[in-house]
Design an enzyme around this catalytic site. Structure first.
Site, PDB file in Angstrom:
ATOM      1  N   HIS A   1      -3.676   7.256   3.120  1.00 22.82           N
ATOM      2  CA  HIS A   1      -4.005   5.955   2.525  1.00 22.82           C
ATOM      3  C   HIS A   1      -5.392   5.552   3.018  1.00 22.82           C
ATOM      4  O   HIS A   1      -5.721   5.721   4.191  1.00 22.82           O
ATOM      5  CB  HIS A   1      -2.957   4.930   2.960  1.00 22.82           C
ATOM      6  CG  HIS A   1      -3.298   3.532   2.549  1.00 22.82           C
ATOM      7  ND1 HIS A   1      -3.733   3.215   1.281  1.00 22.82           N
ATOM      8  CD2 HIS A   1      -3.283   2.360   3.245  1.00 22.82           C
ATOM      9  CE1 HIS A   1      -3.965   1.915   1.212  1.00 22.82           C
ATOM     10  NE2 HIS A   1      -3.701   1.377   2.391  1.00 22.82           N
TER      11      HIS A   1
ATOM     12  N   CYS B   1       0.826  -1.231   0.000  1.00 20.40           N
ATOM     13  CA  CYS B   1       0.000   0.000   0.000  1.00 20.40           C
ATOM     14  C   CYS B   1       0.850   1.268   0.000  1.00 20.40           C
ATOM     15  O   CYS B   1       0.353   2.346  -0.325  1.00 20.40           O
ATOM     16  CB  CYS B   1      -0.936   0.004   1.195  1.00 20.40           C
ATOM     17  SG  CYS B   1      -2.044  -1.404   1.204  1.00 20.40           S
TER      18      CYS B   1
ATOM     19  N   ASN C   1     -10.132  -0.169  -0.190  1.00 18.97           N
ATOM     20  CA  ASN C   1      -8.676  -0.038  -0.095  1.00 18.97           C
ATOM     21  C   ASN C   1      -8.064  -0.479  -1.426  1.00 18.97           C
ATOM     22  O   ASN C   1      -8.112  -1.656  -1.773  1.00 18.97           O
ATOM     23  CB  ASN C   1      -8.171  -0.909   1.062  1.00 18.97           C
ATOM     24  CG  ASN C   1      -6.665  -0.854   1.233  1.00 18.97           C
ATOM     25  OD1 ASN C   1      -5.946  -0.332   0.384  1.00 18.97           O
ATOM     26  ND2 ASN C   1      -6.182  -1.413   2.333  1.00 18.97           N
TER      27      ASN C   1
HETATM   28  O1  UT7 Z   1      -3.816  -1.264   3.646  1.00 15.76           O
HETATM   29  C1  UT7 Z   1      -2.935  -2.046   4.392  1.00 15.76           C
HETATM   30  C2  UT7 Z   1      -3.177  -1.907   5.811  1.00 15.76           C
HETATM   31  N1  UT7 Z   1      -4.418  -2.534   6.174  1.00 15.76           N
HETATM   32  C3  UT7 Z   1      -5.097  -2.061   7.164  1.00 15.76           C
HETATM   33  O2  UT7 Z   1      -4.689  -1.071   7.698  1.00 15.76           O
HETATM   34  C4  UT7 Z   1      -6.315  -2.808   7.630  1.00 15.76           C
HETATM   35  C5  UT7 Z   1      -6.358  -2.744   9.117  1.00 15.76           C
HETATM   36  N2  UT7 Z   1      -7.434  -3.527   9.737  1.00 15.76           N
HETATM   37  C6  UT7 Z   1      -8.728  -3.213   9.620  1.00 15.76           C
HETATM   38  O3  UT7 Z   1      -9.123  -2.346   8.865  1.00 15.76           O
HETATM   39  C7  UT7 Z   1      -9.685  -3.911  10.554  1.00 15.76           C
HETATM   40  O4  UT7 Z   1      -8.953  -4.663  11.495  1.00 15.76           O
HETATM   41  C8  UT7 Z   1     -10.698  -4.845   9.855  1.00 15.76           C
HETATM   42  C9  UT7 Z   1     -11.713  -4.018   9.103  1.00 15.76           C
HETATM   43  C10 UT7 Z   1      -9.976  -5.783   8.919  1.00 15.76           C
HETATM   44  C11 UT7 Z   1     -11.458  -5.663  10.900  1.00 15.76           C
HETATM   45  O5  UT7 Z   1     -12.084  -4.788  11.846  1.00 15.76           O
HETATM   46  P1  UT7 Z   1     -11.879  -5.015  13.419  1.00 15.76           P
HETATM   47  O6  UT7 Z   1     -12.741  -4.035  14.086  1.00 15.76           O
HETATM   48  O7  UT7 Z   1     -10.421  -4.979  13.710  1.00 15.76           O
HETATM   49  O8  UT7 Z   1     -12.501  -6.438  13.619  1.00 15.76           O
HETATM   50  P2  UT7 Z   1     -11.794  -7.772  14.203  1.00 15.76           P
HETATM   51  O9  UT7 Z   1     -10.890  -8.381  13.203  1.00 15.76           O
HETATM   52  O10 UT7 Z   1     -11.252  -7.496  15.596  1.00 15.76           O
HETATM   53  O11 UT7 Z   1     -13.072  -8.665  14.374  1.00 15.76           O
HETATM   54  C12 UT7 Z   1     -14.165  -8.311  15.244  1.00 15.76           C
HETATM   55  C13 UT7 Z   1     -15.297  -9.288  15.004  1.00 15.76           C
HETATM   56  C14 UT7 Z   1     -14.842 -10.743  15.000  1.00 15.76           C
HETATM   57  O12 UT7 Z   1     -15.889 -11.520  15.552  1.00 15.76           O
HETATM   58  P3  UT7 Z   1     -15.814 -12.031  17.085  1.00 15.76           P
HETATM   59  O13 UT7 Z   1     -14.560 -12.852  17.161  1.00 15.76           O
HETATM   60  O14 UT7 Z   1     -15.768 -10.805  17.916  1.00 15.76           O
HETATM   61  O15 UT7 Z   1     -17.082 -12.820  17.223  1.00 15.76           O
HETATM   62  C15 UT7 Z   1     -14.718 -11.052  13.544  1.00 15.76           C
HETATM   63  O16 UT7 Z   1     -14.853 -12.436  13.261  1.00 15.76           O
HETATM   64  O17 UT7 Z   1     -15.879  -9.062  13.718  1.00 15.76           O
HETATM   65  C16 UT7 Z   1     -15.873 -10.267  12.953  1.00 15.76           C
HETATM   66  N3  UT7 Z   1     -15.708  -9.939  11.564  1.00 15.76           N
HETATM   67  C17 UT7 Z   1     -16.728  -9.685  10.743  1.00 15.76           C
HETATM   68  N4  UT7 Z   1     -18.053  -9.673  10.956  1.00 15.76           N
HETATM   69  C18 UT7 Z   1     -18.853  -9.368   9.906  1.00 15.76           C
HETATM   70  C19 UT7 Z   1     -14.551  -9.810  10.865  1.00 15.76           C
HETATM   71  N5  UT7 Z   1     -14.827  -9.490   9.591  1.00 15.76           N
HETATM   72  C20 UT7 Z   1     -16.177  -9.418   9.496  1.00 15.76           C
HETATM   73  C21 UT7 Z   1     -17.050  -9.117   8.437  1.00 15.76           C
HETATM   74  N6  UT7 Z   1     -18.376  -9.109   8.687  1.00 15.76           N
HETATM   75  N7  UT7 Z   1     -16.628  -8.850   7.189  1.00 15.76           N
END
Ligand code: UT7
Length: 320
Positions: free
Chosen positions: A247, A112, A277
């Site tokens: 970004h 990125c 993204n």
């Molecule tokens: O460009 C390169 C750099 N990339 C980034 O900077 C991306 C950085 N990360 C993110 O943007 C975020 O971490 C995500 C958008 C990928 C995920 O958001 P989050 O708030 O960090 O969620 P998480 O991974 O901590 O997951 C929270 C919950 C989990 O469920 P439980 O374990 O709490 O029951 C996940 O399984 O949300 C669940 N989850 C989803 N639920 C519905 C993860 N993805 C999804 C989804 N839909 N698509």
């Protein structure tokens, strides 16, 4: 001597995929995606549409905006993680598309941060007098390496291309660029497959793997520190920034950095809702958006940053 941006362009694929479209195949919801990322839709390349196809459109737009001909270009730096071929590099492929030959053309892979890395290299070539019209591109077809069954990543990415042209100038210009990398976190965000390890390890095409929550935390820390470094190097306070062009990985990351800078969101260019993204394409496309809709104007001070797999991260402070 400085390098100065004299034109920008972008190209997005025509096909748009909304959050609702993704609900059908993934255990996710429109609301979750919008609330946790800020993304509402993304553009996805058509079958056969490649990274260089998109880049050519963006480059031609940038040439038009600058009032230059392709023949004026004497240096090409192309940031991408999703090249058309293993080689020739996308810079050389783009050079041929533009109908020019002879000038140096390189491909940069910094995920990125690819565009910021490319911009930093081109800036140095222009400043030292080696290039008079440098074409800098960030372009991706991330949809080709997206695992459409993984809800943790499939909701995030989109395709697109952005381009800028740099020319020498006695007036600033690009004031400074800052690049960093930390390879010790390579396992948190990477794509499987590759030439040297064999494309079949693990079997199948390369796909993105990410431990999103950890990446999120490290991205906020790295970006907070690089914007401070950039301001400090230039002896400026955040209030001097007219436009923050970050970004576009997650709206919550963008808001966190803007908050740390003390900048209201009205001074931040946000495109993530419409594009997701797009990795190396996100910063040049956001810059072009702000310029074309009249928000970013000549004389404005613009702070760009990016963070991505590697990890790599970088920033650029630009007087438009
Ligand atoms: O460009 C390169 C750099 N990339 C980034 O900077 C991306 C950085 N990360 C993110 O943007 C975020 O971490 C995500 C958008 C990928 C995920 O958001 P989050 O708030 O960090 O969620 P998480 O991974 O901590 O997951 C929270 C919950 C989990 O469920 P439980 O374990 O709490 O029951 C996940 O399984 O949300 C669940 N989850 C989803 N639920 C519905 C993860 N993805 C999804 C989804 N839909 N698509």
């Amino acid at each position: 001597m400085f390098s100065r941006i004299i034109g920008t362009g972008r190209q997005l694929p025509e096909r748009v995929v909304s959050n609702r479209d993704l609900e059908g195949n993934l255990d996710t919801s429109e609301e979750w995606i919008r609330e946790r990322t800020g993304i509402e839709r993304r553009h996805i390349a058509a079958d056969g549409e490649t990274t260089v196809d998109l880049a050519e459109g963006a480059a031609r737009e940038a040439l038009k905006a600058a009032g230059r001909q392709a023949a004026d270009v004497d240096f090409i730096v192309f940031g991408t993680t999703t090249p058309d071929l293993v080689f020739p590099n996308c810079g050389a492929l783009l050079q041929a598309r533009l109908g020019i030959r002879g000038c140096a053309a390189l491909g940069i892979e910094a995920a990125c941060s690819g565009f910021i890395y490319a911009l930093s290299i081109a800036d140095k070539y222009v400043r030292c007098g080696e290039a008079k019209c440098a074409l800098v591109v960030g372009a991706e077809t991330l949809s080709r390496i997206t695992d459409w069954n993984d809800r943790g990543t499939a909701i995030l990415f989109g395709d697109g291309a952005g381009a800028v042209l740099l020319a020498p100038s006695e007036e600033p210009g690009i004031l400074s660029t800052h690049l960093h990398a930390d390879g010790s976190h390579g396992d948190l965000l990477f794509a499987t497959g590759g030439v040297s390890r064999g494309f079949n390890d693990p079997p199948g095409r390369g796909v993105i793997r990410m431990r999103g929550h950890e990446v999120f935390r490290l991205a906020v820390n790295a970006l907070s520190s690089i914007v401070e470094e950039t301001l400090h190097r230039n002896g400026l306070e955040a209030q001097a920034i007219d436009w923050f062009v970050p970004h576009q990985a997650n709206l919550r990351i963008i808001q966190a950095i803007a908050r740390k800078l003390g900048l209201p969101m009205e001074r931040v260019i946000v495109t993530i809702q419409d594009q997701g993204n797009t990795s190396a394409a996100s910063v040049p496309m956001a810059l072009d958006t702000g310029i074309r809709d009249g928000r970013i104007r000549p004389g404005h001070l613009v702070l760009c940053e990016a963070f991505g797999g590697g990890f790599t991260w970088g920033s650029a402070l630009i007087r438009m």
